[in-house]
Write a protein that holds these residues in place. Structure first.
Motif, PDB file in Angstrom:
ATOM      1  N   GLU A 121       0.828  -1.215   0.000  1.00  0.00           N
ATOM      2  CA  GLU A 121       0.000   0.000   0.000  1.00  0.00           C
ATOM      3  C   GLU A 121       0.862   1.264   0.000  1.00  0.00           C
ATOM      4  N   ALA A 122       1.920   1.258   0.781  1.00  0.00           N
ATOM      5  CA  ALA A 122       2.759   2.448   0.918  1.00  0.00           C
ATOM      6  C   ALA A 122       3.713   2.656  -0.253  1.00  0.00           C
ATOM      7  N   PHE A 123       4.260   1.553  -0.791  1.00  0.00           N
ATOM      8  CA  PHE A 123       5.344   1.673  -1.765  1.00  0.00           C
ATOM      9  C   PHE A 123       5.036   1.097  -3.136  1.00  0.00           C
ATOM     10  N   GLY A 124       4.007   0.260  -3.247  1.00  0.00           N
ATOM     11  CA  GLY A 124       3.735  -0.461  -4.489  1.00  0.00           C
ATOM     12  C   GLY A 124       4.278  -1.878  -4.370  1.00  0.00           C
ATOM     13  N   ALA A 125       3.663  -2.819  -5.085  1.00  0.00           N
ATOM     14  CA  ALA A 125       4.000  -4.239  -4.929  1.00  0.00           C
ATOM     15  C   ALA A 125       5.448  -4.557  -5.304  1.00  0.00           C
ATOM     16  N   LYS A 126       5.908  -4.125  -6.474  1.00  0.00           N
ATOM     17  CA  LYS A 126       7.281  -4.438  -6.907  1.00  0.00           C
ATOM     18  C   LYS A 126       8.310  -3.786  -5.990  1.00  0.00           C
ATOM     19  N   GLN A 127       8.042  -2.542  -5.610  1.00  0.00           N
ATOM     20  CA  GLN A 127       8.966  -1.817  -4.746  1.00  0.00           C
ATOM     21  C   GLN A 127       9.009  -2.448  -3.357  1.00  0.00           C
ATOM     22  N   ALA A 128       7.862  -2.887  -2.856  1.00  0.00           N
ATOM     23  CA  ALA A 128       7.806  -3.536  -1.546  1.00  0.00           C
ATOM     24  C   ALA A 128       8.629  -4.821  -1.546  1.00  0.00           C
ATOM     25  N   GLN A 129       8.516  -5.605  -2.609  1.00  0.00           N
ATOM     26  CA  GLN A 129       9.304  -6.840  -2.700  1.00  0.00           C
ATOM     27  C   GLN A 129      10.801  -6.531  -2.700  1.00  0.00           C
ATOM     28  N   ALA A 130      11.198  -5.518  -3.463  1.00  0.00           N
ATOM     29  CA  ALA A 130      12.611  -5.132  -3.519  1.00  0.00           C
ATOM     30  C   ALA A 130      13.083  -4.626  -2.153  1.00  0.00           C
ATOM     31  N   LEU A 131      12.249  -3.863  -1.476  1.00  0.00           N
ATOM     32  CA  LEU A 131      12.594  -3.354  -0.145  1.00  0.00           C
ATOM     33  C   LEU A 131      12.734  -4.503   0.846  1.00  0.00           C
ATOM     34  N   PHE A 132      11.837  -5.463   0.818  1.00  0.00           N
ATOM     35  CA  PHE A 132      11.915  -6.609   1.716  1.00  0.00           C
ATOM     36  C   PHE A 132      13.205  -7.400   1.477  1.00  0.00           C
ATOM     37  N   ARG A 133      13.622  -7.527   0.211  1.00  0.00           N
ATOM     38  CA  ARG A 133      14.892  -8.211  -0.095  1.00  0.00           C
ATOM     39  C   ARG A 133      16.058  -7.452   0.534  1.00  0.00           C
ATOM     40  N   LEU A 134      16.057  -6.122   0.359  1.00  0.00           N
ATOM     41  CA  LEU A 134      17.133  -5.311   0.938  1.00  0.00           C
ATOM     42  C   LEU A 134      17.169  -5.470   2.453  1.00  0.00           C
ATOM     43  N   LEU A 135      16.021  -5.381   3.108  1.00  0.00           N
ATOM     44  CA  LEU A 135      15.987  -5.474   4.567  1.00  0.00           C
ATOM     45  C   LEU A 135      16.419  -6.854   5.053  1.00  0.00           C
ATOM     46  N   ALA A 136      16.087  -7.898   4.300  1.00  0.00           N
ATOM     47  CA  ALA A 136      16.545  -9.246   4.658  1.00  0.00           C
ATOM     48  C   ALA A 136      18.065  -9.325   4.550  1.00  0.00           C
ATOM     49  N   GLU A 137      18.631  -8.670   3.533  1.00  0.00           N
ATOM     50  CA  GLU A 137      20.086  -8.667   3.372  1.00  0.00           C
ATOM     51  C   GLU A 137      20.763  -7.862   4.481  1.00  0.00           C
ATOM     52  N   VAL A 138      20.115  -6.784   4.926  1.00  0.00           N
ATOM     53  CA  VAL A 138      20.652  -6.018   6.054  1.00  0.00           C
ATOM     54  C   VAL A 138      20.723  -6.917   7.284  1.00  0.00           C
ATOM     55  N   GLU A 139      19.640  -7.613   7.570  1.00  0.00           N
ATOM     56  CA  GLU A 139      19.605  -8.455   8.762  1.00  0.00           C
ATOM     57  C   GLU A 139      20.560  -9.643   8.664  1.00  0.00           C
ATOM     58  N   ALA A 140      20.810 -10.131   7.456  1.00  0.00           N
ATOM     59  CA  ALA A 140      21.706 -11.276   7.277  1.00  0.00           C
ATOM     60  C   ALA A 140      23.184 -10.888   7.340  1.00  0.00           C
ATOM     61  N   ALA A 141      23.485  -9.634   7.044  1.00  0.00           N
ATOM     62  CA  ALA A 141      24.873  -9.176   7.037  1.00  0.00           C
ATOM     63  C   ALA A 141      25.431  -9.127   8.457  1.00  0.00           C
ATOM     64  N   GLY A 142      26.703  -9.419   8.593  1.00  0.00           N
ATOM     65  CA  GLY A 142      27.346  -9.336   9.904  1.00  0.00           C
ATOM     66  C   GLY A 142      27.654  -7.900  10.300  1.00  0.00           C
ATOM     67  N   THR A 143      28.101  -7.121   9.322  1.00  0.00           N
ATOM     68  CA  THR A 143      28.427  -5.706   9.547  1.00  0.00           C
ATOM     69  C   THR A 143      27.933  -4.898   8.351  1.00  0.00           C
ATOM     70  N   ALA A 144      27.938  -3.593   8.504  1.00  0.00           N
ATOM     71  CA  ALA A 144      27.555  -2.725   7.387  1.00  0.00           C
ATOM     72  C   ALA A 144      28.522  -2.904   6.229  1.00  0.00           C
ATOM     73  N   ASP A 145      29.763  -3.193   6.528  1.00  0.00           N
ATOM     74  CA  ASP A 145      30.761  -3.431   5.484  1.00  0.00           C
ATOM     75  C   ASP A 145      30.368  -4.629   4.616  1.00  0.00           C
ATOM     76  N   ASP A 146      29.846  -5.683   5.229  1.00  0.00           N
ATOM     77  CA  ASP A 146      29.374  -6.855   4.477  1.00  0.00           C
ATOM     78  C   ASP A 146      28.223  -6.471   3.560  1.00  0.00           C
ATOM     79  N   LEU A 147      27.314  -5.664   4.062  1.00  0.00           N
ATOM     80  CA  LEU A 147      26.174  -5.208   3.258  1.00  0.00           C
ATOM     81  C   LEU A 147      26.655  -4.369   2.077  1.00  0.00           C
ATOM     82  N   LEU A 148      27.611  -3.513   2.334  1.00  0.00           N
ATOM     83  CA  LEU A 148      28.109  -2.627   1.289  1.00  0.00           C
ATOM     84  C   LEU A 148      28.839  -3.394   0.199  1.00  0.00           C
TER      85      LEU A 148
END
Length: 108
Positions: free
Chosen positions: A22-49
């Protein structure tokens, strides 16, 4: 990494797919959820980067990551008590990020 959110509304929009759609659109929401999952899976911000080297921009202790065309997420480093001052370019010490803003362009 530990991920937090600057507001309850932003947290809810990023943790519930129906609200994100509702807030971002379906495709954008899916992409955002992928990014947030990668943030949580990373050990440090350096790993994410390492995953988002081409899509990331830095400003002091903040990272802006483009996660889809015309879509970006802004994160602030949350430094622990053992890390004084600022990140100073060493993102390997950052184990917590706070999502402060999600921007979706008008043509996204």
């Amino acid at each position: 990494m530990i991920l937090s959110f600057s507001t309850k509304k932003l947290r809810d929009s990023c943790q519930r797919l129906d609200l994100a759609d509702e807030a971002f659109g379906a495709k954008q929401a899916q992409a955002l959820f992928r990014l947030l999952a990668e943030v949580e899976a990373a050990g440090t911000a350096d790993d994410l980067l390492a995953l988002y080297a081409q899509e990331a921009r830095f400003e002091e202790d903040s990272i802006l990551i483009t996660f889809a065309p015309q879509c970006s997420a802004s994160f602030d480093a949350v430094l622990g008590k053992s890390t004084l001052g600022s990140v100073s370019g060493d993102w390997s010490v950052v184990r917590r990020l706070k999502l402060t803003l999600v921007e979706i362009g008008p043509d996204a």
